[in-house]
Structure formats: C-alpha cells, structure tokens
Scaffold this active site. Structure first.
Site, short mmCIF file in Angstrom:
data_model
loop_
_atom_site.label_atom_id
_atom_site.label_comp_id
_atom_site.label_asym_id
_atom_site.label_seq_id
_atom_site.Cartn_x
_atom_site.Cartn_y
_atom_site.Cartn_z
N HIS A 173 48.85 45.79 40.72
CA HIS A 173 47.51 46.37 40.70
C HIS A 173 47.38 47.45 41.76
CE1 HIS A 173 44.60 43.81 38.26
NE2 HIS A 173 45.78 43.24 38.05
N GLU A 175 45.29 48.54 32.44
CA GLU A 175 43.83 48.50 32.56
C GLU A 175 43.35 49.75 33.30
OE1 GLU A 175 45.50 45.85 34.21
OE2 GLU A 175 45.39 44.27 32.68
#
Length: 330
Positions: free
Chosen positions: A38, A105
C-alpha cells in the site's frame, strides 16, 4: 498440510513495530506471514503505510517464515520494477517468497496522476503485467506495448526457480480469470458458500496451485472491546467493491463508513472475545478446501492477539484439523 499465517498490516502499524510483531508471531507458532503493498491506509485512524518491499527484506532476514505480498503492478509500480523486487527477494531467500498480483485500488494508484482505468482495462493491464513479469523472472529480455509499455527490460539477478505469482481475487469471475496465468489464488474470507464459489470458479477454469484466504478478525478479552476495535479500524471493510476499488482517499473511506453499525461490521469482520469462535471460523475456511489462512487481527495492538492465538487457537487447530501442523513442524 494446512498453514495458519500472520497478516502484517502496514496500513495500521509502523514498520518498525510491525517487524517486531512478525518476529513475535513466529515465536508464537504462526507458520507463515503476508502483507499488502500500500501507499495509503484505508482510514485516517489507521494512520500508517510503510513500504512493503523494504520491510519484506528485513522481515525475511530476521525470521525463518515464508512470506507473501499482495501487490498491483501496472500504474504506481511498473511491472519490470516489481519483477526485479520479486527476483531479488527470491534470490536472497530461496523458496520463501511469493507475490500475489491484483488489479489495484485507486487509493494507492492515483498518486501517479494518470487516470484511474475502468475494471476491464485494469484486468487487461493485470494480465499483461503478469505475462511480462513471468517472462522477466524466467530471464528473458522483454519489450511489450499494450495497456503497459516495456522497452528492452531484463532482470539480471534471479533465483534458480522463479517465486510463484499468485492471483488475488474477491469474486468468482476474477478467480476464473486468474486461472489462465496464476500459480495459485488468494482471496478474502467471506461466508462458507462464497468461499466455495471462489474456489470452484478457480478450479473449474483450470486454476492450479495452493489456495489461501485472508481472514479479518477482531479479538479482545471483552466482547465490547473487540467490537469497538473493529468499528474503529475496519469500518471501511463494510463498503466492498466497487467502492473499495475506486475511492481515492482515506478521508473519503472514513466519510462513507461513518455510520457503520454492529450488524454491518460483523458481516465484514469475525468479532468475538471467545477464542473458540475463531478456531471454528478458521476450521470452516480450511474445510471449504483452502490450503492456508492468514489471520489479520484488525486492531493496532497485536501483542495480546499473538499471545492468545499462539497459546490457544493454533494448538486447537493442530489437534482438530487433519493435515494441520504446528509451526515448528512446517
């Protein structure tokens, strides 16, 4: 041989503390570990997001556990660069590393300034990235033009055997698509029928290799505390796709999940102060046909969870599940 692993949540914990937690998890009996790649957390309350690749080098060097990472090549990270990172960890720690590839994402990818593609484009980009990376890990020089562009790339330092490239999927459709290229599958643990649907779709499409599930759970000695932890740290998890794919900021995730109630959070997270409930939930996943379950306690405090699960959950699974071994035997 069933594997019970520890999920290291970069979004919630500073990398220095997370390194200590994964070392603790190995000592407590967890047989493997994984993390996600991330750039941003899901919530402002989580407040962290260490660089997974830098951290993985330290984690692999300071434990004997096998590790995996879920990553999304193609926008924030070029697939040739991701392949180089995979090859380096594989060369340094042979047989102990795998990478799961997903379509990504927006919360992590928008920082490049490129438009966020629709799902169909992202899936094409993923398939192209997986093909390019597999060729690079095999030692080829690769040029490619499509959803991604590669010009004369080569990965020079490689392990004798390329690390597995796993497909990351949350739906039967994605699982079936990944069967064309993946060495295995990882998904997020849903209810029993949904878990079986994902696995069946993958196998029916010809999917090979091990299948794993990541289980989001919340435990505390007091039930109210376990619920409060889940509501504070994992309310975003009630949103689901496509919102989780497309929202661009942690603040927006917080805004959209501000009114999450107990019923909704219990659908997204296994919440209980009773360790027997967690034993039964893991057993349900393994009984559905999964080879490994990675446990993610959604709280920022991990030490009590690691101790409690090491003392009571892992031994209980070792006794009750055929083919499950204690970490020391894995």
């Amino acid at each position: 041989m069933a594997i019970i692993g520890f999920h290291a949540s970069h979004e919630q914990i500073p990398p220095s503390a997370l390194l200590q937690h994964v070392q603790h998890a190995e000592q407590a009996g967890f047989a493997a570990a994984m993390c996600s790649d991330h750039l941003a957390p899901w919530s402002l309350r989580q407040g962290h997001s260490g660089h997974s690749w830098a951290w993985l080098g330290a984690a692999l060097a300071s434990t004997s556990l096998p590790f995996g990472v879920v990553t999304a090549p193609g926008q924030r990270a070029h697939p040739a660069v991701v392949a180089q990172a995979i090859a380096t960890l594989g060369e340094m720690f042979p047989g102990r590393f795998w990478a799961a590839l997903g379509s990504g994402e927006n919360v992590n990818e928008h920082v490049t300034g490129e438009p966020w593609p629709d799902k169909a484009t992202r899936e094409r980009r993923l398939i192209e990235s997986a093909d390019v990376m597999r060729r690079l890990l095999a030692g080829e020089e690769v040029s490619h033009s499509g959803e991604i562009v590669v010009d004369g790339a080569r990965v020079w330092s490689r392990p004798p055997e390329p690390p597995p490239l796993i497909g990351a999927a949350v739906s039967p459709v994605s699982a079936a698509s990944h069967a064309r290229w993946a060495d295995g599958l990882i998904t997020v643990a849903a209810d029993g029928p949904a878990l079986r649907d994902v696995l069946t779709a993958y196998r029916d499409a010809g999917g090979r290799g091990p299948v794993s599930a990541q289980l989001h759970l919340s435990w505390a000695p007091d039930e109210r505390d376990a619920l409060a932890i889940a509501l504070d740290q994992w309310a975003y998890g009630t949103l689901g796709p496509p919102a989780t794919w497309d929202i661009a900021t942690p603040a927006e995730f917080d805004r959209r999940s501000v009114d999450v109630d107990e019923e909704a959070i219990r659908r997204a997270v296994t919440i209980s102060s009773d360790l027997a409930v967690h034993v039964a939930r893991v057993a349900e996943i393994l009984d559905a046909g999964y080879d490994a379950v990675y446990l993610h306690h959604v709280g920022q405090e991990q030490s009590a969870f690691i101790d409690a699960f090491g003392e009571r959950v892992l031994p209980a699974l070792d006794r009750t599940l055929p083919g499950t071994t204690a970490a020391g035997d894995a």
